[in-house]
Motif scaffolding. Structure first.
Motif, PDB file in Angstrom:
ATOM      1  N   TYR A 116      -2.487  -0.653   7.622  1.00 12.52           N
ATOM      2  CA  TYR A 116      -1.257   0.086   7.184  1.00 12.52           C
ATOM      3  C   TYR A 116      -1.443   0.762   6.032  1.00 12.52           C
ATOM      4  O   TYR A 116      -0.715   1.382   5.303  1.00 12.52           O
ATOM      5  CB  TYR A 116      -0.158  -1.247   6.622  1.00 12.52           C
ATOM      6  CG  TYR A 116      -0.732  -2.054   5.722  1.00 12.52           C
ATOM      7  CD1 TYR A 116      -0.691  -1.886   4.157  1.00 12.52           C
ATOM      8  CD2 TYR A 116      -1.492  -3.374   5.981  1.00 12.52           C
ATOM      9  CE1 TYR A 116      -1.110  -2.717   3.320  1.00 12.52           C
ATOM     10  CE2 TYR A 116      -1.716  -4.081   4.928  1.00 12.52           C
ATOM     11  CZ  TYR A 116      -1.690  -3.968   3.504  1.00 12.52           C
ATOM     12  OH  TYR A 116      -2.325  -5.073   2.696  1.00 12.52           O
ATOM     13  N   GLU A 117      -2.691   1.230   5.692  1.00 12.71           N
ATOM     14  CA  GLU A 117      -3.117   2.117   4.462  1.00 12.71           C
ATOM     15  C   GLU A 117      -2.512   3.422   4.588  1.00 12.71           C
ATOM     16  O   GLU A 117      -1.835   4.058   3.785  1.00 12.71           O
ATOM     17  CB  GLU A 117      -4.558   2.436   4.350  1.00 12.71           C
ATOM     18  CG  GLU A 117      -5.050   3.219   3.228  1.00 12.71           C
ATOM     19  CD  GLU A 117      -6.490   3.236   3.150  1.00 12.71           C
ATOM     20  OE1 GLU A 117      -7.041   3.683   1.889  1.00 12.71           O
ATOM     21  OE2 GLU A 117      -7.425   2.757   4.016  1.00 12.71           O
ATOM     22  N   GLU A 118      -2.603   4.002   6.059  1.00 12.32           N
ATOM     23  CA  GLU A 118      -1.721   5.212   6.242  1.00 12.32           C
ATOM     24  C   GLU A 118      -0.240   5.436   6.234  1.00 12.32           C
ATOM     25  O   GLU A 118       0.227   6.189   5.427  1.00 12.32           O
ATOM     26  CB  GLU A 118      -2.194   5.705   7.601  1.00 12.32           C
ATOM     27  CG  GLU A 118      -3.488   6.023   7.848  1.00 12.32           C
ATOM     28  CD  GLU A 118      -3.816   7.513   6.826  1.00 12.32           C
ATOM     29  OE1 GLU A 118      -3.191   8.422   7.086  1.00 12.32           O
ATOM     30  OE2 GLU A 118      -5.125   7.276   6.334  1.00 12.32           O
ATOM     31  N   ALA A 119       0.312   4.253   6.458  1.00  8.55           N
ATOM     32  CA  ALA A 119       1.640   3.726   6.077  1.00  8.55           C
ATOM     33  C   ALA A 119       2.035   4.122   4.658  1.00  8.55           C
ATOM     34  O   ALA A 119       3.095   4.643   4.099  1.00  8.55           O
ATOM     35  CB  ALA A 119       2.268   2.704   6.597  1.00  8.55           C
ATOM     36  N   LEU A 120       1.076   3.426   3.909  1.00  8.36           N
ATOM     37  CA  LEU A 120       1.435   3.354   2.302  1.00  8.36           C
ATOM     38  C   LEU A 120       1.178   4.821   1.648  1.00  8.36           C
ATOM     39  O   LEU A 120       2.200   5.134   0.789  1.00  8.36           O
ATOM     40  CB  LEU A 120       0.295   2.544   1.635  1.00  8.36           C
ATOM     41  CG  LEU A 120       0.672   1.020   1.497  1.00  8.36           C
ATOM     42  CD1 LEU A 120      -0.519   0.159   0.633  1.00  8.36           C
ATOM     43  CD2 LEU A 120       1.970   0.961   0.750  1.00  8.36           C
ATOM     44  N   LYS A 121       0.505   5.641   2.506  1.00 13.72           N
ATOM     45  CA  LYS A 121       0.332   6.941   2.209  1.00 13.72           C
ATOM     46  C   LYS A 121       1.834   7.789   2.340  1.00 13.72           C
ATOM     47  O   LYS A 121       1.798   8.667   1.313  1.00 13.72           O
ATOM     48  CB  LYS A 121      -0.746   7.748   2.553  1.00 13.72           C
ATOM     49  CG  LYS A 121      -2.187   7.278   2.243  1.00 13.72           C
ATOM     50  CD  LYS A 121      -3.374   7.890   3.080  1.00 13.72           C
ATOM     51  CE  LYS A 121      -4.624   7.310   2.635  1.00 13.72           C
ATOM     52  NZ  LYS A 121      -5.922   8.115   3.365  1.00 13.72           N
TER      53      LYS A 121
ATOM     54  N   LEU B  51       4.376   6.652   1.507  1.00 11.26           N
ATOM     55  CA  LEU B  51       5.429   6.105   0.763  1.00 11.26           C
ATOM     56  C   LEU B  51       4.550   6.705  -0.925  1.00 11.26           C
ATOM     57  O   LEU B  51       5.170   6.039  -1.943  1.00 11.26           O
ATOM     58  CB  LEU B  51       5.505   4.754   0.666  1.00 11.26           C
ATOM     59  CG  LEU B  51       6.158   4.109   1.654  1.00 11.26           C
ATOM     60  CD1 LEU B  51       6.123   2.515   1.423  1.00 11.26           C
ATOM     61  CD2 LEU B  51       7.609   4.473   1.667  1.00 11.26           C
ATOM     62  N   SER B  52       3.820   7.709  -0.796  1.00  8.25           N
ATOM     63  CA  SER B  52       3.206   8.106  -2.082  1.00  8.25           C
ATOM     64  C   SER B  52       4.116   8.662  -3.157  1.00  8.25           C
ATOM     65  O   SER B  52       4.033   8.534  -4.282  1.00  8.25           O
ATOM     66  CB  SER B  52       2.244   9.380  -1.579  1.00  8.25           C
ATOM     67  OG  SER B  52       2.920  10.399  -1.103  1.00  8.25           O
TER      68      SER B  52
END
Length: 241
Positions: free
Chosen positions: A111-116, A118-119
């Motif tokens: 889910y790292e890309e999803a967090l990006k 939400l930058s």
């Protein structure tokens, strides 16, 4: 109580809840518009969904106030307001789940890309959202009361909350010991809350198994939360018992 007194109480109740009903309806109109934007432009939907989640928490708070007014003026709980508060709370969690997944036992890389996406949402805002969600859950449970038929259902809500709190945490930042980093304090506090929420979720599922369901799925879910908590502790070199 005579009919005139009853009518006066109802009139007073209707007058006091008016501004909260207006706030809820205003948000609901905005929600429809924002969801249409998300469907049209999914590439920019993440932050919009997060902001809608905050709006749902505000709506839940309005419903809780309406229930409080009902208790104070009419002398009884408003089941409609309570159920609407619970539904708004659940929608807030769902909106965030749609961004960072609803899976607790998932790797950060998943889910790292999803967090990006939400930058634009600061570490402070994420922390505030988690605290606000936790408070709204507590207030909703309190309003329902200990004997509510929804008592055990809230364990699933709190479990889902623990999952999104964990999935909103940037574990790379959490691993950093750079105290001069502006995100250090909110990320540290976020990390501490995540560990508390995972532990509480595991305890809740065990309690539900023992006192209510005797369903093995509850034990397996508890083990899942414990496993994730221990993995986070290892990742962060946390030797705290």
């Amino acid at each position: 109580m005579n009919n005139a007194a009853t009518l006066e109480k109802q009139r007073r109740y209707n007058e006091l809840i008016k501004k909260y009903e207006i706030s809820i309806k205003t948000f609901q109109k905005t929600e429809v518009e924002v969801l249409a934007e998300c469907r049209a432009h999914p590439e920019t939907a993440a932050c919009k969904l997060f902001n809608l989640a905050e709006g749902e928490l505000d709506a839940a708070s309005c419903h809780l106030v309406i229930n409080g007014i009902s208790v104070a003026v009419l002398g009884m709980k408003s089941e409609e307001a309570l159920n609407d508060a619970r539904k708004a709370l659940s929608k807030a969690i769902i909106y965030v789940e749609n961004v960072v997944t609803n899976m607790v036992n998932t790797l950060f890389s998943d889910y790292e890309e999803a967090l990006k996406e939400l930058s634009e949402i600061s570490a402070e805002k994420k922390l505030y959202f988690i605290r606000k969600t936790g408070l709204t859950i507590d207030l909703t449970k309190l309003a329902y009361g200990e004997t509510s038929r929804w008592k055990w259902a809230f364990i699933d809500i709190e479990g889902r909350f623990a999952a999104i709190a964990k999935n909103l945490l940037d574990l790379r930042k959490a691993q950093s010991n750079e105290s001069k980093n502006p995100d250090y304090i909110p990320v540290s506090q976020h990390t501490k809350l995540v560990k508390q929420l995972l532990d509480k979720a595991a305890t809740n599922y065990i309690e539900r198994y023992e006192l209510s369901t005797q369903n093995a799925d509850d034990i397996m879910t508890a083990v899942n939360f414990i496993s994730v908590l221990e993995r986070i502790k290892i990742l962060l070199n946390d030797n705290e018992s």
